[in-house]
Design a protein around this motif. Structure first.
Motif, mmCIF file in Angstrom:
data_model
loop_
_atom_site.group_PDB
_atom_site.id
_atom_site.type_symbol
_atom_site.label_atom_id
_atom_site.label_comp_id
_atom_site.label_asym_id
_atom_site.label_seq_id
_atom_site.Cartn_x
_atom_site.Cartn_y
_atom_site.Cartn_z
ATOM 1 N N LYS A 92 41.329 48.223 42.156
ATOM 2 C CA LYS A 92 40.758 47.277 41.217
ATOM 3 C C LYS A 92 41.688 47.202 40.015
ATOM 4 O O LYS A 92 42.110 48.226 39.483
ATOM 5 C CB LYS A 92 39.368 47.732 40.770
ATOM 6 C CG LYS A 92 38.306 47.653 41.845
ATOM 7 C CD LYS A 92 36.953 48.074 41.281
ATOM 8 C CE LYS A 92 35.861 47.974 42.341
ATOM 9 N NZ LYS A 92 34.521 48.401 41.795
ATOM 10 N N LEU A 141 39.641 42.645 36.413
ATOM 11 C CA LEU A 141 40.221 41.306 36.478
ATOM 12 C C LEU A 141 40.370 40.792 37.900
ATOM 13 O O LEU A 141 40.247 39.595 38.153
ATOM 14 C CB LEU A 141 41.600 41.299 35.805
ATOM 15 C CG LEU A 141 41.647 41.744 34.338
ATOM 16 C CD1 LEU A 141 43.090 41.720 33.834
ATOM 17 C CD2 LEU A 141 40.768 40.841 33.486
ATOM 18 N N ASP A 142 40.632 41.712 38.830
ATOM 19 C CA ASP A 142 40.888 41.286 40.211
ATOM 20 C C ASP A 142 40.987 42.515 41.089
ATOM 21 O O ASP A 142 41.007 43.661 40.602
ATOM 22 C CB ASP A 142 42.198 40.474 40.262
ATOM 23 C CG ASP A 142 42.327 39.645 41.546
ATOM 24 O OD1 ASP A 142 41.374 39.641 42.355
ATOM 25 O OD2 ASP A 142 43.381 39.015 41.744
ATOM 26 N N HIS A 143 41.085 42.290 42.405
ATOM 27 C CA HIS A 143 41.423 43.327 43.371
ATOM 28 C C HIS A 143 42.797 42.991 43.931
ATOM 29 O O HIS A 143 43.113 41.812 44.154
ATOM 30 C CB HIS A 143 40.403 43.395 44.516
ATOM 31 C CG HIS A 143 39.030 43.770 44.085
ATOM 32 N ND1 HIS A 143 38.197 42.911 43.400
ATOM 33 C CD2 HIS A 143 38.341 44.930 44.231
ATOM 34 C CE1 HIS A 143 37.041 43.514 43.150
ATOM 35 N NE2 HIS A 143 37.104 44.743 43.649
ATOM 36 N N GLY A 144 43.605 44.027 44.186
ATOM 37 C CA GLY A 144 44.932 43.745 44.727
ATOM 38 C C GLY A 144 45.627 44.995 45.232
ATOM 39 O O GLY A 144 45.055 46.092 45.233
ATOM 40 N N SER A 170 45.799 33.376 40.856
ATOM 41 C CA SER A 170 45.008 32.605 39.899
ATOM 42 C C SER A 170 45.733 32.582 38.561
ATOM 43 O O SER A 170 46.133 33.636 38.046
ATOM 44 C CB SER A 170 43.618 33.230 39.734
ATOM 45 O OG SER A 170 43.008 32.812 38.525
ATOM 46 N N HIS A 227 42.336 46.455 36.218
ATOM 47 C CA HIS A 227 41.564 46.422 34.983
ATOM 48 C C HIS A 227 42.427 45.950 33.814
ATOM 49 O O HIS A 227 43.642 46.123 33.801
ATOM 50 C CB HIS A 227 41.016 47.823 34.640
ATOM 51 C CG HIS A 227 40.089 48.387 35.656
ATOM 52 N ND1 HIS A 227 40.538 48.910 36.863
ATOM 53 C CD2 HIS A 227 38.720 48.519 35.654
ATOM 54 C CE1 HIS A 227 39.489 49.358 37.554
ATOM 55 N NE2 HIS A 227 38.385 49.135 36.841
ATOM 56 N N LEU A 266 48.382 40.316 43.431
ATOM 57 C CA LEU A 266 47.054 39.830 43.078
ATOM 58 C C LEU A 266 46.823 38.456 43.678
ATOM 59 O O LEU A 266 47.730 37.856 44.252
ATOM 60 C CB LEU A 266 46.926 39.748 41.547
ATOM 61 C CG LEU A 266 47.343 40.985 40.756
ATOM 62 C CD1 LEU A 266 47.261 40.696 39.269
ATOM 63 C CD2 LEU A 266 46.477 42.171 41.125
ATOM 64 N N HIS A 267 45.605 37.960 43.514
ATOM 65 C CA HIS A 267 45.351 36.573 43.873
ATOM 66 C C HIS A 267 46.091 35.690 42.872
ATOM 67 O O HIS A 267 46.140 35.996 41.678
ATOM 68 C CB HIS A 267 43.849 36.272 43.874
ATOM 69 C CG HIS A 267 43.104 37.048 44.917
ATOM 70 N ND1 HIS A 267 42.410 38.197 44.622
ATOM 71 C CD2 HIS A 267 42.967 36.840 46.245
ATOM 72 C CE1 HIS A 267 41.863 38.678 45.735
ATOM 73 N NE2 HIS A 267 42.177 37.873 46.738
ATOM 74 N N VAL A 290 43.836 34.829 36.048
ATOM 75 C CA VAL A 290 44.027 36.272 36.239
ATOM 76 C C VAL A 290 45.401 36.704 35.739
ATOM 77 O O VAL A 290 45.537 37.681 34.985
ATOM 78 C CB VAL A 290 43.856 36.645 37.729
ATOM 79 C CG1 VAL A 290 44.303 38.088 37.968
ATOM 80 C CG2 VAL A 290 42.413 36.455 38.159
#
Length: 431
Positions: free
Chosen positions: A52, A62-65, A89, A54, A86-87, A92
């Motif tokens: 995760k 903020l996201d998972h990656g 975005s 942070h 990350l994604h 993000v």
């Protein structure tokens, strides 16, 4: 040294975004972002871990990656490096970069700074660094192949061999100057140095010629569409470009200035230039356009000389003093209109309106460009900096004269060696 961070993947939004950190705080910062123990972060060297992500300021998720760690010096930059996948975005990525840049000792990387650190830390030589930039910017297969070949180390080996030859020759001559009254340096050694210079100059000049061809691969081969008014030049340009790049009318002299379109033909970058119709005119503006058309033809790699009715315009002095004159390909245009005219031998019949002969014309153009690029071997410089340094080194070497004092020839060898040292990025006067 600061730890630097930046988006290292393509434009957002995207499926995946890669954020790279490099520097002394990369691993500890990764531990804060992923909320893992710092000791665990160091154990992730060259391994991927789902985490995760942070905000390091307030622990907001903020996201998972994926987190990948590369302990220096076994990394791209030679420093501790962390990559977060990350994604892609924009929200993000922008949030995370803003948060990281507020951490003490961390800042956003300058353009090209990861590669610069790789060069400074000895992970890449100067030629490979430049080749990486060329590879990233490559738009065609020919440019890609050129960049890859420049990065394999063979090119810099050649440059360093030249530099070592010049350095050794200078050492022999200066030793002869310093110990003129002793027998430590036989005259035959100095004679051998002078005997090797013409061969070295010839080799450098050969590389310069290949480099000039390679530069055209990088910058694009220049193709000029040339001919009288209403020969179909602008229509042909539009057909090749696949869009209305130039204004087309039945009024002679519509095109007043050169119009350039960049295309990928057969894996080669080409710059096709539509020019004003060449004819005698009293119109001062059109006259300037005609002069520019002639200048463009002189500077071209390939001239498509168009005519619809066997009235060919052929500028004199094509080549303009260049070492290689442009290839001229005669094109019989508007065959859909002038189909009853007997085609001249060697002229390609083309109709930009119906498409007749267009594919054959493109094949001919690609074949000619391919033959011009065929002079390249497995590796060749395609960089203007390389060319200028080689030209300068060859110039100093060509001025060496056995009839001159040794001190003057030693100085010319020193200047040539300096140019070659700057070429490879090695400057060391102590040698």
């Amino acid at each position: 040294m600061d730890t630097i961070v930046a988006l290292s993947s393509g434009a957002l939004p995207a499926g995946v975004a890669v954020i790279r950190l490099s520097g002394p705080e990369a691993f500890s910062l990764a531990a804060r972002i992923a909320k893992i123990d710092a000791a665990v972060a160091w154990k992730l060297d060259r391994k991927a871990r789902l985490v995760k992500v942070h905000d390091p300021r307030n622990d907001e998720v903020l996201d998972h990656g994926l987190l990948l760690a590369f302990e220096g010096p076994r990394s791209f930059t030679g420093e501790d490096v962390v990559e977060l996948q990350l994604h892609g975005s924009r929200a993000v990525v922008d949030h995370l970069l803003a948060a990281l840049s507020e951490v003490e000792g961390v800042r956003i990387a300058e353009p090209g700074e990861f590669t610069r650190r790789a060069f400074i830390n000895g992970k890449m030589d100067l030629i490979a660094t430049e080749a990486l930039g060329d590879l990233i910017q490559a738009q065609t297969q020919a440019q890609r192949r050129l960049a890859i070949s420049s990065a394999d180390g063979k090119l810099i080996e050649t440059y360093r061999r030249w530099r070592d030859m010049v350095l050794r020759g200078r050492a022999m001559i200066e030793a002869d100057i310093d110990f003129a009254d002793e027998d430590d340096v036989p005259g035959s050694v100095v004679d051998a140095v002078f005997a090797d210079i013409p061969t070295l100059v010839s080799e450098i000049n050969g590389e310069i010629k290949k480099a000039e061809t390679a530069e055209r691969v990088r910058e694009g081969f220049r193709i000029v569409i040339f001919g009288p008014p209403n020969a179909g030049k602008s229509t042909l340009l539009n057909a090749l470009a696949g869009r209305e790049a130039a204004i087309v009318t039945d009024i002679p002299g519509t095109t007043r200035d050169a119009i350039e379109v960049q295309l990928n033909l057969g894996g080669f970058l080409v710059r096709i230039v539509d020019t004003a119709g060449v004819r005698a005119t009293s119109d001062p503006i059109e006259k300037i356009g005609v002069e520019r058309a002639l200048d463009a033809a002189i500077q071209a790699d390939l001239v498509l000389n168009l005519s619809a009715d066997d009235k060919w315009e052929s500028p004199s002095g094509l080549g303009g003093g260049k070492t290689e004159e442009p290839t001229v390909l005669r094109v019989r245009s508007q065959v859909d209109v002038y189909d009853s005219v007997v085609f001249e031998d060697g002229a390609l019949p083309v109709s930009a309106i119906t498409g007749e002969g267009l594919e054959e014309l493109i094949e001919s153009v690609v074949s000619i460009i391919g033959s011009k690029a065929g002079a390249l071997n497995e590796r060749a410089a395609g960089n203007r900096r390389h060319i200028s340094k080689m030209v300068a080194a060859a110039s100093h070497l060509q001025r060496i004269d056995t009839g001159l004092p040794l001190e003057i020839n030693a100085e010319r060898l020193r200047l040539a060696g300096l140019e070659l040292s700057e070429l490879v990025g090695d400057i060391g006067h102590e040698e």
